[in-house]
Design an enzyme around this catalytic site. Structure first.
Site, short mmCIF file in Angstrom:
data_model
loop_
_atom_site.label_atom_id
_atom_site.label_comp_id
_atom_site.label_asym_id
_atom_site.label_seq_id
_atom_site.Cartn_x
_atom_site.Cartn_y
_atom_site.Cartn_z
N CYS A 82 17.10 -5.48 6.09
CA CYS A 82 18.25 -6.92 7.49
C CYS A 82 17.85 -6.16 8.24
O CYS A 82 17.31 -5.02 8.75
CB CYS A 82 19.29 -6.37 7.48
SG CYS A 82 19.81 -6.99 5.54
N ARG B 256 11.01 -8.09 9.96
CA ARG B 256 11.91 -6.62 8.24
C ARG B 256 11.47 -6.82 7.87
O ARG B 256 12.18 -5.90 6.43
CB ARG B 256 12.34 -5.43 9.38
CG ARG B 256 12.04 -4.48 9.81
CD ARG B 256 12.71 -3.90 11.34
NE ARG B 256 13.58 -2.70 10.02
CZ ARG B 256 13.32 -1.62 10.00
NH1 ARG B 256 12.69 -0.92 11.13
NH2 ARG B 256 13.81 -0.64 9.00
N TRP C 109 18.60 -9.94 5.25
CA TRP C 109 17.99 -9.80 3.66
C TRP C 109 18.77 -9.60 2.38
O TRP C 109 19.67 -8.95 1.85
CB TRP C 109 16.92 -8.48 4.12
CG TRP C 109 15.84 -8.51 2.47
CD1 TRP C 109 14.06 -8.96 3.02
CD2 TRP C 109 15.72 -7.95 1.62
NE1 TRP C 109 13.71 -8.75 1.16
CE2 TRP C 109 14.40 -7.94 0.67
CE3 TRP C 109 16.87 -6.68 0.35
CZ2 TRP C 109 13.97 -7.60 -0.65
CZ3 TRP C 109 16.58 -6.15 -0.74
CH2 TRP C 109 15.04 -6.72 -0.91
N ASN D 221 23.59 -3.46 7.91
CA ASN D 221 22.66 -2.92 7.22
C ASN D 221 23.35 -2.44 5.90
O ASN D 221 24.31 -0.86 6.76
CB ASN D 221 21.50 -2.95 7.84
CG ASN D 221 20.95 -3.86 8.66
OD1 ASN D 221 20.91 -4.82 8.76
ND2 ASN D 221 19.97 -3.27 8.83
N GLY D 222 22.87 -2.72 4.87
CA GLY D 222 23.14 -1.59 3.51
C GLY D 222 24.16 -1.78 2.64
O GLY D 222 24.51 -3.30 2.83
N GLU E 21 -5.12 -0.40 -4.34
CA GLU E 21 -4.55 -1.27 -2.39
C GLU E 21 -4.82 -3.31 -2.20
O GLU E 21 -3.91 -3.69 -1.61
CB GLU E 21 -4.81 -0.22 -1.19
CG GLU E 21 -4.28 -0.28 0.07
CD GLU E 21 -3.07 -0.03 0.20
OE1 GLU E 21 -2.41 -0.56 -0.50
OE2 GLU E 21 -2.66 -1.17 1.66
N LYS F 282 -2.37 -5.53 -1.93
CA LYS F 282 -2.80 -6.76 -0.25
C LYS F 282 -2.91 -7.87 -0.80
O LYS F 282 -1.68 -9.20 -0.12
CB LYS F 282 -3.89 -5.82 0.24
CG LYS F 282 -4.12 -4.16 1.20
CD LYS F 282 -3.41 -4.96 2.53
CE LYS F 282 -1.29 -4.76 1.95
NZ LYS F 282 -1.00 -3.08 1.96
N GLU G 262 0.55 -9.58 -2.51
CA GLU G 262 1.93 -9.59 -1.20
C GLU G 262 2.03 -10.71 -0.04
O GLU G 262 2.27 -11.64 0.12
CB GLU G 262 1.84 -7.66 -0.68
CG GLU G 262 1.13 -7.79 0.21
CD GLU G 262 1.81 -5.89 0.82
OE1 GLU G 262 3.12 -6.30 1.05
OE2 GLU G 262 1.09 -5.03 1.08
N HIS H 250 -9.36 -0.97 -22.05
CA HIS H 250 -9.00 -0.72 -22.75
C HIS H 250 -7.37 -1.68 -22.68
O HIS H 250 -6.46 -1.33 -22.65
CB HIS H 250 -8.00 0.76 -22.76
CG HIS H 250 -9.09 2.04 -22.62
ND1 HIS H 250 -9.72 2.45 -23.80
CD2 HIS H 250 -9.59 2.27 -22.06
CE1 HIS H 250 -10.29 2.85 -23.81
NE2 HIS H 250 -10.57 3.52 -22.54
N LYS I 283 9.61 -5.21 5.36
CA LYS I 283 8.06 -4.32 6.46
C LYS I 283 8.83 -2.44 5.57
O LYS I 283 7.97 -2.36 4.91
CB LYS I 283 8.24 -4.35 8.03
CG LYS I 283 7.37 -3.66 8.23
CD LYS I 283 5.96 -3.58 8.03
CE LYS I 283 4.72 -2.49 8.95
NZ LYS I 283 3.76 -2.20 7.25
O1 M6R Z 1 7.57 2.28 5.23
P1 M6R Z 1 6.68 3.19 4.03
O2 M6R Z 1 5.04 3.69 4.51
O3 M6R Z 1 7.46 4.27 3.38
O4 M6R Z 1 6.62 1.68 3.13
C1 M6R Z 1 6.39 1.97 1.53
C2 M6R Z 1 5.99 0.58 0.69
O5 M6R Z 1 6.98 -0.54 1.32
C3 M6R Z 1 4.38 -0.45 2.04
O6 M6R Z 1 3.92 1.04 1.91
C4 M6R Z 1 4.78 -1.04 1.37
O7 M6R Z 1 4.17 -1.73 0.08
C5 M6R Z 1 3.46 -3.00 1.88
N1 M6R Z 1 4.36 -3.83 1.79
C6 M6R Z 1 2.45 -2.17 1.48
O8 M6R Z 1 1.51 -3.31 2.24
#
Ligand code: M6R
Length: 618
Positions: free
Chosen positions: A2, A27, A74, A100-101, A491, A495, A498, A514, A613
């Site tokens: 949030c 975010r 969120w 937030n929280g 990775e 990518k 997501e 496997h 984010k």
């Molecule tokens: O801010 P951080 O590096 O701790 O974030 C960790 C993950 O939430 C972040 O890398 C997430 O996997 C991204 N969406 C990847 O693109």
């Protein structure tokens, strides 16, 4: 997750708050709301979806008022509805709040308040907090005898009874111009302006108005009026504030000529890598140096094991770092998901140095892993991009990434910068042990070449876009690599899924037989990261196994390697480079491929569904 924005000053608050909220949308969001004072209480507007929807509504009502609060939600407790969106107003109309929280004991608070006539409209934990502040506000004398703010006192009293995490900003009906903020486990930053003060959950929301900020710590409360601000703690009185300067400007967080922040950040990587290494090589050019480790070389030399914890993309960077430290420094490294480490009570070797990696420095699981390691008496260092973040402040030392704000939800430049720091750490530790001066000097030169190698790969963006056009409509994809390129396969898969919502998995190439091989068909293409050296022939065998099952192949391959004719359906060539920088160079094609596939599929690249984010709730 949030987002929070608050303003008090001389300007009309609503447009400034809306501008801040737009900068926080990356975010995570599913609804948004704003509250400003009105003649008969508060004018509260809430809308499901984008801040743009809220803006239309707010403009329609020409909302006035020189102070106010806004929120992007969120969802955690309760679905995505207008009632559940913030700000929440207490049932007596006296208090309005954004949060937030997560309030863990909200059911008992709610029960207490229901017995005293307070009512509830939403399914949120936040409304319990809001009504509890109203309960204390109603009991506080209008003019506190000691000059203390009535609103501040009621928030302080409330927080003594609250369990959970919060970043809150509160306004009271009889306390015009005043914002009270408090933090425990959810970031809040105060912006100190000239005749105006602001608060936000992220610097990006306030940096256009001021670069003077105060990072609120857990347990602290702040009181803003247009002309003043003060800091205190939940249990005690006033404390002194430390004002920091934000080192980047609003232009750094703007799109410029790019279509998306993700594209901008992919293309910023050569410069970001230069900034990450600037000033971090020794004068003799044979090793790395880091200013903020708070650990002497002699102390560092005593370490015989490293433990790394992180989440998501940063966890992939830790896996590459593990490979490089073990390969070049010959010191054992363990990597764990921060979310697992915090609960699994792992036995740790006594001379272990603990590292956490986090772009945002606010990821709750990574923060919890840091705290758990510290509680066990370990020294914890952080690799982190956001200056002043909670993780940066709680760590015993660390390494800042210096890549500027990363706005795209899909991490790109922060990832390659973490890979570079991992490679520099392998050098630093290696040179303390058995790496020779000349090997160290050659390694430094290899690292310095990284930005230009990345520039070379970026020139292939148009060709990679064409490949993306061919593959954009598939619904499954595999990413396969070996050794230090296995984490890059992970990775690449992350990518792609997501931002384009294509199901993708990353595997070490040899593991394919496997299980994942069962997925291979004309409908499931594979992206192979082809390694030179002893693994080349083995990766080629895995590719043959895919081809034998009619699977299409995109090969990302270093220059000079000769693949059997017809094995790859599409070939992306990357420059031949040193092992230490290969993971960085090989990352660029998987980022571009995912980005273009998402664009072709018309996905919302910078704000993918359900994602935030920085993940600040568990
Ligand atoms: O801010 P951080 O590096 O701790 O974030 C960790 C993950 O939430 C972040 O890398 C997430 O996997 C991204 N969406 C990847 O693109």
């Amino acid at each position: 997750m949030c987002g929070i924005v608050g303003y008090t000053g001389k300007q009309r608050a609503a447009p400034l708050i809306l501008e801040g909220l737009k900068r926080l949308e990356y975010r995570g969001y599913d609804s948004a709301g704003i509250a400003v004072p009105a003649a008969d209480g508060f004018h509260v507007t809430k809308k499901i979806g984008r801040v743009a929807n809220l803006e239309v509504e707010t403009n329609r009502h020409k909302v006035a008022g020189n102070y106010g609060i806004g929120h992007t939600r969120w969802a955690t407790h309760g679905g995505v509805t207008q009632e559940n969106a913030h700000p929440h107003v207490s049932s007596d109309g006296a208090i309005v709040l954004i949060h937030n929280g997560v309030i863990e004991n909200y059911t008992s608070i709610k029960k207490f308040l229901l017995g005293r006539g307070y009512t509830f409209k939403s399914e949120t934990d936040t409304e319990a907090l809001c009504n509890l502040i109203a309960y204390h506000y109603a009991k506080e004398p209008k003019a506190a005898a000691d000059g203390e703010s009535r609103l501040l006192e009621s928030v302080r009293k409330t927080l003594l009874h609250v369990e959970g995490t919060y970043g809150i900003v509160v306004m009271g009906i009889d306390t015009p111009g005043e914002l009270v903020c408090a933090r425990k486990g959810s970031p809040l930053i105060l912006g100190i302006g000239d005749g105006e003060n602001l608060v936000a959950s992220d610097v990006a929301a306030i940096v256009s108005r001021t670069q003077n900020v105060v990072y609120l710590k857990d347990g602290e409360l702040a009181r803003h009026t247009p002309a003043s601000f003060s800091l205190s703690t939940v249990n005690e009185g006033d404390i002194k504030a430390v004002i920091d300067q934000v080192t980047w400007s609003i232009a750094d967080a703007e799109l410029g000529t790019h279509a998306h922040f993700m594209e901008k950040e992919i293309f910023e990587q050569p410069t970001a890598l230069e900034n990450t290494m600037r000033g971090r090589f020794s004068e003799d050019g044979s090793t790395a140096q880091f200013g903020g480790l708070n650990l002497s070389a002699a102390e560092f030399r005593q370490i015989d094991r490293f433990m790394f914890c992180a989440c998501g993309t940063a966890w992939h960077a830790c896996l590459v770092t593990e490979h490089l430290i073990e390969r070049f420094a010959r010191v054992p490294v363990e990597v764990d998901y921060a979310s697992e480490f915090r609960y699994r009570n792992a036995p740790l070797h006594s001379n272990t140095l603990f590292f956490v990696m986090s772009q945002s420095g606010e990821t709750i699981d990574t923060l919890a892993a840091l705290r758990e390691a510290k509680r066990k008496g370990y020294r914890v260092l952080a690799v982190n991009n956001v200056v002043g973040s909670t993780i940066a402040r709680e760590a015993d030392g660390g390494i800042y990434q210096h890549v500027g704000p990363e706005v795209g939800v899909a991490s790109t430049k922060a990832f390659t910068s973490q890979l570079l720091i991992g490679a520099m750490m392998a050098l630093y530790i290696g040179r303390m042990r058995d790496m020779s001066f000349s090997d160290g000097a050659a390694y430094v030169n290899a690292l310095k070449a990284a930005p230009n190698l990345v520039r070379e790969v970026l020139k292939q963006a148009p060709a990679i876009r064409k490949i993306a056009e061919r593959f954009a409509q598939y619904s499954d994809m595999l990413f396969l690599g070996r050794l230090s390129l296995f984490p890059i396969a992970l990775e690449g898969a992350l990518k792609l899924k997501e931002i384009s919502y294509i199901h993708a998995e990353g595997y070490p190439a040899a593991e394919m037989k496997h299980g994942p091989i069962a997925l291979i068909s004309e409908q499931c293409p594979s992206v192979f990261l082809v390694t030179k050296g002893e693994m080349f022939a083995k990766v080629v065998s895995s590719m043959q196994e895919v081809k034998a099952r009619k699977g299409l192949i995109i090969a990302i391959c270093t220059e000079g390697l000769e693949l059997p004719a017809g094995l790859a359906d599409e070939l992306i060539t990357i420059p031949d480079c040193d092992e230490a920088v290969l993971p960085i160079v090989a990352t660029i094609p998987v980022q571009l491929l995912s980005y273009y596939i998402a664009v072709i599929r018309e996905c919302d690249v910078d704000k993918p569904r359900n994602l935030a984010k920085s993940v600040t709730v568990e």
